[in-house]
Design a protein around this motif. Sequence first.
Motif, short mmCIF file in Angstrom:
data_model
loop_
_atom_site.label_atom_id
_atom_site.label_comp_id
_atom_site.label_asym_id
_atom_site.label_seq_id
_atom_site.Cartn_x
_atom_site.Cartn_y
_atom_site.Cartn_z
N GLY A 1 0.58 3.16 -13.68
CA GLY A 1 -0.15 1.95 -13.88
C GLY A 1 -0.24 1.39 -12.41
O GLY A 1 -0.38 -0.01 -12.44
N ILE A 2 -0.64 2.19 -11.41
CA ILE A 2 -0.87 1.34 -10.37
C ILE A 2 -2.48 1.72 -9.81
O ILE A 2 -2.83 2.74 -9.96
N ARG A 3 -3.26 0.65 -9.23
CA ARG A 3 -4.42 0.85 -8.81
C ARG A 3 -4.50 1.84 -7.67
O ARG A 3 -3.67 2.29 -6.84
N VAL A 4 -5.67 2.51 -7.60
CA VAL A 4 -5.90 3.87 -6.93
C VAL A 4 -7.38 3.86 -6.14
O VAL A 4 -8.23 3.63 -6.82
N VAL A 5 -7.13 4.19 -4.85
CA VAL A 5 -8.44 4.36 -4.17
C VAL A 5 -8.35 5.99 -3.73
O VAL A 5 -7.22 6.42 -3.27
N ALA A 6 -9.44 6.70 -4.23
CA ALA A 6 -9.55 8.02 -3.95
C ALA A 6 -10.32 8.55 -2.77
O ALA A 6 -11.60 7.75 -2.44
N ILE A 7 -10.03 9.15 -1.88
CA ILE A 7 -10.48 9.57 -0.82
C ILE A 7 -10.45 11.09 -0.47
O ILE A 7 -9.58 11.56 0.06
N PRO A 8 -11.29 11.80 -1.12
CA PRO A 8 -11.27 13.31 -1.24
C PRO A 8 -11.46 13.63 0.32
O PRO A 8 -12.03 13.16 1.25
N ASN A 9 -10.53 14.78 0.53
CA ASN A 9 -10.94 15.49 1.71
C ASN A 9 -11.84 16.73 1.72
O ASN A 9 -12.48 16.95 0.46
N PRO A 10 -12.25 17.36 2.78
CA PRO A 10 -13.30 18.56 2.54
C PRO A 10 -13.00 19.53 1.48
O PRO A 10 -14.06 20.05 0.83
N VAL A 11 -11.70 19.75 1.12
CA VAL A 11 -11.36 20.58 0.05
C VAL A 11 -11.50 19.89 -1.43
O VAL A 11 -12.16 20.38 -2.23
N THR A 12 -10.74 18.96 -1.60
CA THR A 12 -10.81 18.10 -2.84
C THR A 12 -12.16 17.53 -3.25
O THR A 12 -12.47 17.24 -4.21
N GLN A 13 -13.00 17.22 -2.18
CA GLN A 13 -14.25 16.70 -2.81
C GLN A 13 -15.10 17.46 -3.71
O GLN A 13 -16.09 16.81 -4.41
N HIS A 14 -14.83 18.81 -3.64
CA HIS A 14 -15.27 19.67 -4.61
C HIS A 14 -14.69 19.77 -5.88
O HIS A 14 -15.41 20.30 -6.95
N LEU A 15 -13.66 18.96 -6.20
CA LEU A 15 -12.74 19.00 -7.69
C LEU A 15 -13.08 17.80 -8.35
O LEU A 15 -13.73 17.09 -7.81
N SER A 16 -12.91 18.01 -9.65
CA SER A 16 -12.99 16.95 -10.61
C SER A 16 -11.83 15.95 -10.61
O SER A 16 -10.95 16.36 -10.64
N LEU B 1 0.90 -1.30 0.07
CA LEU B 1 0.10 0.10 -0.02
C LEU B 1 0.94 1.27 0.33
O LEU B 1 1.92 1.41 0.65
N ILE B 2 0.56 2.25 -0.78
CA ILE B 2 1.39 3.54 -1.03
C ILE B 2 0.16 4.55 -0.49
O ILE B 2 -0.77 4.64 -1.42
N PHE B 3 0.77 5.28 0.41
CA PHE B 3 -0.22 6.43 0.95
C PHE B 3 0.26 7.67 0.42
O PHE B 3 1.72 8.25 0.75
N ASP B 4 -0.52 8.60 0.02
CA ASP B 4 -0.33 10.22 -0.13
C ASP B 4 -0.07 10.54 1.52
O ASP B 4 -0.42 9.93 2.44
N PHE B 5 0.42 11.78 1.81
CA PHE B 5 0.52 12.22 2.93
C PHE B 5 -0.69 13.48 3.13
O PHE B 5 -1.68 13.30 3.85
N ASP B 6 -0.39 14.72 2.69
CA ASP B 6 -1.03 15.88 2.82
C ASP B 6 -2.62 15.54 2.38
O ASP B 6 -2.91 15.45 1.34
N GLY B 7 -3.58 15.86 3.25
CA GLY B 7 -4.97 15.74 2.77
C GLY B 7 -5.50 14.11 3.11
O GLY B 7 -6.71 14.16 2.94
N LEU B 8 -4.49 13.32 2.82
CA LEU B 8 -4.75 11.96 2.98
C LEU B 8 -4.89 11.24 4.62
O LEU B 8 -5.59 10.78 4.94
N VAL B 9 -3.46 11.19 4.93
CA VAL B 9 -3.16 10.72 5.90
C VAL B 9 -3.84 11.66 7.25
O VAL B 9 -4.20 11.59 8.25
N LEU B 10 -3.05 13.12 6.92
CA LEU B 10 -3.84 14.10 7.91
C LEU B 10 -4.05 15.22 6.89
O LEU B 10 -3.38 15.76 5.89
N ASP B 11 -5.08 15.86 7.33
CA ASP B 11 -5.74 16.86 6.44
C ASP B 11 -5.16 18.16 6.68
O ASP B 11 -5.44 19.19 7.54
#
Length: 219
Positions: free
Chosen positions: A180-195, A5-15
Amino acid sequence: MIKALIFDFDGLVLDTETPEYQTWQSVYAEFGKTLTLENWGQIIGGTAASDFHPLTHLEELTGRSLADFGLESRVRDESMQMILAAKPRPGVLETLETAQRLGLRLAVASSSPHWWVDSHLQRLGIFHYFETVQCSEDVSRTKPEPELFLAAQTKLGVGTHEALVFEDSPNGVLAANRAGIRVVAIPNPVTQHLSFPPANLVLGEMSDLPLEQLLQKLS
């Protein structure tokens, strides 16, 4: 079979993104201007594809130099107070614990610098979960280019088909797609409004679907 598993940090682990955006919004409002999500969204999750800078943009909107107002240091100080009071997003700790129990290999891939990511991971008490942390200094181009995810995947010793990325931003999802890696998107309160570009799965929070069920769903 997913082995890493590969995690982003900003906004994903900690908002960390909502406090900074809200603080800049307040600054813009003081000058009678508006910082739109469309503009702010250009730099969320990576800066490789954008030259947007909030202070420069505000100066363009007001038609004046704002160098003497100390706005950037003020935004840093005010947003940092909120960030330091924040906890990991819902489901992050449970996902890390389950991944460790399942023997999955873990990494962080962030467009932010090491001093920022490493210090927060240590402060939150979760640095030890990750075999490798890949940051802006480790690659020539950050997200939405794929280099960070490919570097993390290589360090973990798995194939792209054996990895899964967790992301909160359009730039991050695009980078995972390009890698080419599968991805799960979990938007935060800001990015949930983006495309967003296409993701293999979209969740409101990491806690919405326990990791073992998520892995079964994507297998």
